[in-house]
Design an enzyme around this catalytic site. Structure first.
Site, short mmCIF file in Angstrom:
data_model
loop_
_atom_site.label_atom_id
_atom_site.label_comp_id
_atom_site.label_asym_id
_atom_site.label_seq_id
_atom_site.Cartn_x
_atom_site.Cartn_y
_atom_site.Cartn_z
N ILE A 84 20.37 73.77 57.54
CA ILE A 84 19.90 72.56 56.47
C ILE A 84 21.12 72.14 56.07
O ILE A 84 21.12 71.04 55.87
CB ILE A 84 19.32 73.30 55.62
CG1 ILE A 84 17.74 73.76 56.35
CG2 ILE A 84 18.86 72.59 54.36
CD1 ILE A 84 16.64 74.73 55.35
N ASN A 98 18.53 85.27 54.54
CA ASN A 98 17.49 86.30 54.17
C ASN A 98 17.84 87.62 54.82
O ASN A 98 17.68 87.89 55.94
CB ASN A 98 15.96 85.49 54.70
CG ASN A 98 14.98 86.71 54.57
OD1 ASN A 98 14.89 87.73 53.98
ND2 ASN A 98 13.60 86.00 54.84
N TYR A 130 16.58 88.83 48.55
CA TYR A 130 16.18 87.38 48.70
C TYR A 130 15.13 86.52 48.01
O TYR A 130 15.44 85.67 47.33
CB TYR A 130 15.85 87.34 50.42
CG TYR A 130 15.92 85.63 50.87
CD1 TYR A 130 16.98 85.11 50.95
CD2 TYR A 130 14.70 85.40 51.25
CE1 TYR A 130 16.90 83.70 51.54
CE2 TYR A 130 14.68 83.95 51.87
CZ TYR A 130 15.84 83.27 52.08
OH TYR A 130 15.67 82.01 52.52
N LYS A 140 15.60 83.75 45.32
CA LYS A 140 15.09 82.42 45.50
C LYS A 140 14.17 82.16 44.14
O LYS A 140 14.10 80.98 43.91
CB LYS A 140 14.22 82.42 46.78
CG LYS A 140 15.35 82.46 47.86
CD LYS A 140 15.85 81.28 48.16
CE LYS A 140 17.13 81.40 49.00
NZ LYS A 140 17.96 80.18 48.78
N GLN A 148 7.35 87.46 50.89
CA GLN A 148 7.25 87.81 52.23
C GLN A 148 7.19 89.24 52.74
O GLN A 148 6.62 89.65 53.80
CB GLN A 148 8.71 87.23 52.88
CG GLN A 148 8.65 87.23 54.34
CD GLN A 148 10.07 86.70 54.86
OE1 GLN A 148 11.12 87.40 54.83
NE2 GLN A 148 9.96 85.50 55.43
N ARG A 154 32.00 79.73 55.75
CA ARG A 154 32.89 81.05 56.06
C ARG A 154 33.38 80.85 57.59
O ARG A 154 34.60 81.61 57.69
CB ARG A 154 32.22 82.23 56.04
CG ARG A 154 31.63 82.73 54.53
CD ARG A 154 31.01 83.87 54.68
NE ARG A 154 29.52 83.71 55.24
CZ ARG A 154 28.55 84.45 55.18
NH1 ARG A 154 28.43 85.55 54.10
NH2 ARG A 154 27.35 84.24 55.70
N ALA A 183 10.10 76.01 53.72
CA ALA A 183 9.39 77.15 54.39
C ALA A 183 9.99 77.86 55.82
O ALA A 183 10.40 78.80 56.05
CB ALA A 183 7.98 76.96 54.45
P1 NAP Z 1 22.02 79.04 58.13
O1 NAP Z 1 21.57 78.47 59.45
O2 NAP Z 1 22.26 80.52 58.17
O3 NAP Z 1 23.15 78.34 57.59
C1 NAP Z 1 23.68 78.85 56.25
C2 NAP Z 1 25.03 78.12 56.16
O4 NAP Z 1 25.45 78.81 54.92
C3 NAP Z 1 25.99 78.78 57.00
O5 NAP Z 1 26.84 77.52 57.38
C4 NAP Z 1 26.68 80.00 56.37
O6 NAP Z 1 28.18 79.86 56.86
C5 NAP Z 1 26.74 79.57 54.98
N1 NAP Z 1 26.84 80.66 54.20
C6 NAP Z 1 26.05 81.49 53.87
N2 NAP Z 1 26.51 82.53 53.19
C7 NAP Z 1 27.64 82.01 52.61
C8 NAP Z 1 28.60 82.38 51.78
N3 NAP Z 1 28.67 83.41 51.08
N4 NAP Z 1 29.83 81.82 51.55
C9 NAP Z 1 30.10 80.50 52.42
N5 NAP Z 1 29.10 80.11 53.29
C10 NAP Z 1 27.87 80.59 53.51
O7 NAP Z 1 20.85 79.12 57.03
P2 NAP Z 1 19.55 77.74 56.84
O8 NAP Z 1 18.45 78.35 57.55
O9 NAP Z 1 20.25 76.70 56.89
O10 NAP Z 1 19.37 78.05 55.08
C11 NAP Z 1 19.98 77.07 54.28
C12 NAP Z 1 19.24 77.42 52.91
O11 NAP Z 1 17.88 77.18 53.25
C13 NAP Z 1 19.24 78.98 52.48
O12 NAP Z 1 19.57 78.99 51.05
C14 NAP Z 1 18.00 79.52 52.91
O13 NAP Z 1 17.56 80.50 52.00
C15 NAP Z 1 17.17 78.26 52.74
N6 NAP Z 1 15.97 78.28 53.57
C16 NAP Z 1 15.75 78.12 54.59
C17 NAP Z 1 14.65 78.57 55.42
C18 NAP Z 1 14.59 78.33 57.07
O14 NAP Z 1 13.54 78.43 57.54
N7 NAP Z 1 15.64 78.08 57.58
C19 NAP Z 1 13.29 78.54 54.88
C20 NAP Z 1 13.43 78.83 53.41
C21 NAP Z 1 14.70 78.62 52.91
P3 NAP Z 1 28.83 80.72 58.02
O15 NAP Z 1 27.86 80.69 59.09
O16 NAP Z 1 30.02 80.27 58.19
O17 NAP Z 1 28.79 82.12 57.20
#
Ligand code: NAP
Length: 260
Positions: A19, A95, A155, A159, A149, A39, A186
């Site tokens: 995202i 999560n 988590y 949130k 969940q 990271r 979601a």
């Molecule tokens: P993702 O694919 O894992 O991407 C997350 C990004 O955040 C990665 O670039 C990761 O970098 C970085 N990151 C995580 N922890 C970090 C830290 N401590 N320091 C620096 N960078 C960090 O996750 P996503 O699904 O896009 O999720 C993004 C947000 O949307 C999150 O807050 C998640 O809770 C929320 N969300 C997502 C969903 C979904 O369905 N995907 C649903 C509800 C909410 P590295 O990989 O380099 O560590």
């Protein structure tokens, strides 16, 4: 519609994948300047090169936001390079399945540290710059804050707190004209989601069961659709919107109970 984000410097935590990456790309597409934090240097540098090769301005800062002092450093590096910050998108998170039964007090605290504390720290250290620019904050939360969940206390607590802080900061920052909003996804296919779904015995079946429950078009939300909502909230087109929680989920959270 001109979102008037040209040359606006916007920090996106976790802005190199999923995202966050979609948000960084959209900001660059609007001629804004995304500063993405992650990271993994490979993904950050790759995105930075791709955007620069396409003539966009951007900046990658490598750092683990869980490490004390990093948020302040990120803000300082951004100001050293650009001298201003217009927007903060708090997005990084994971999560991590720290449940009540399958967890521990220490793991719970660590989950809050990795999902919540840097949201506060980034906003705290960006605040002076945001006051100067008349900027804005968008917090990315999750539907788990509204629905629960199961098996993910840390988590879900983080949130939920992000939604509370969105309202709290919106009130505190009214005198400065700084708007604060939250976007609630979601089900969005990202590296994080892929990792989560692959933990089930039959991921394909599980995914089908989930998408079948999403009222609008029986499909997942795309990262780009989340990013579009974030860009709108960052823009002056949302100039009288603050303290809002925008659920972008095809009706998953609120409509499913009314549909048989
Ligand atoms: P993702 O694919 O894992 O991407 C997350 C990004 O955040 C990665 O670039 C990761 O970098 C970085 N990151 C995580 N922890 C970090 C830290 N401590 N320091 C620096 N960078 C960090 O996750 P996503 O699904 O896009 O999720 C993004 C947000 O949307 C999150 O807050 C998640 O809770 C929320 N969300 C997502 C969903 C979904 O369905 N995907 C649903 C509800 C909410 P590295 O990989 O380099 O560590």
């Amino acid at each position: 519609m001109d979102l008037q984000l040209r040359d606006k410097v916007i920090i996106v935590t976790g802005g190199t994948k999923g995202i966050g990456e979609a948000i960084s790309r959209k900001i660059a597409g609007e001629q804004g300047i995304p500063v993405f934090i992650g990271r993994t240097p490979e993904s950050g540098k790759k995105l930075e090169k791709e955007l620069r090769d396409a003539g966009k301005k951007c900046y990658f800062i490598e750092g683990d936001l869980n490490v004390p002092g990093i948020c302040e450093q990120v803000v300082r590096k951004t100001l050293d390079k650009f001298g201003t910050i217009y927007g903060l998108v708090n997005n990084a998170g994971r999560n991590d399945s720290i449940g009540l039964e399958n967890g521990s007090p220490d793991a719970f605290k660590e989950s809050l540290n990795s999902n919540l504390n840097h949201y506060y720290d980034m906003a705290h250290f960006c605040l002076n710059a945001l006051k100067h620019s008349g900027g804005t904050i968008v917090n990315i939360s999750s539907k788990t804050a509204l629905t629960g969940q199961g098996g993910t206390s840390g988590y879900a607590a983080a949130k939920g707190a992000q939604l509370a802080l969105t309202r709290e900061w919106a009130v505190e920052l009214l005198p400065f004209g700084i708007r604060v909003n939250a976007v609630i996804p979601a089900e969005v296919m990202t590296p994080l989601y892929q990792n989560w779904i692959s933990g089930f015995d039959n991921p394909g079946q599980k995914l089908k069961a989930i998408t079948n429950k999403i009222p609008l078009e029986k499909r997942m939300t795309s990262s780009t659709e989340i990013a579009s909502s974030v860009l709108f909230l960052l823009s002056k087109e949302a100039s009288h919107i603050t303290g809002q929680h925008l659920v972008v989920d095809g009706g998953y959270t609120h409509l499913d109970r009314s549909i048989t």
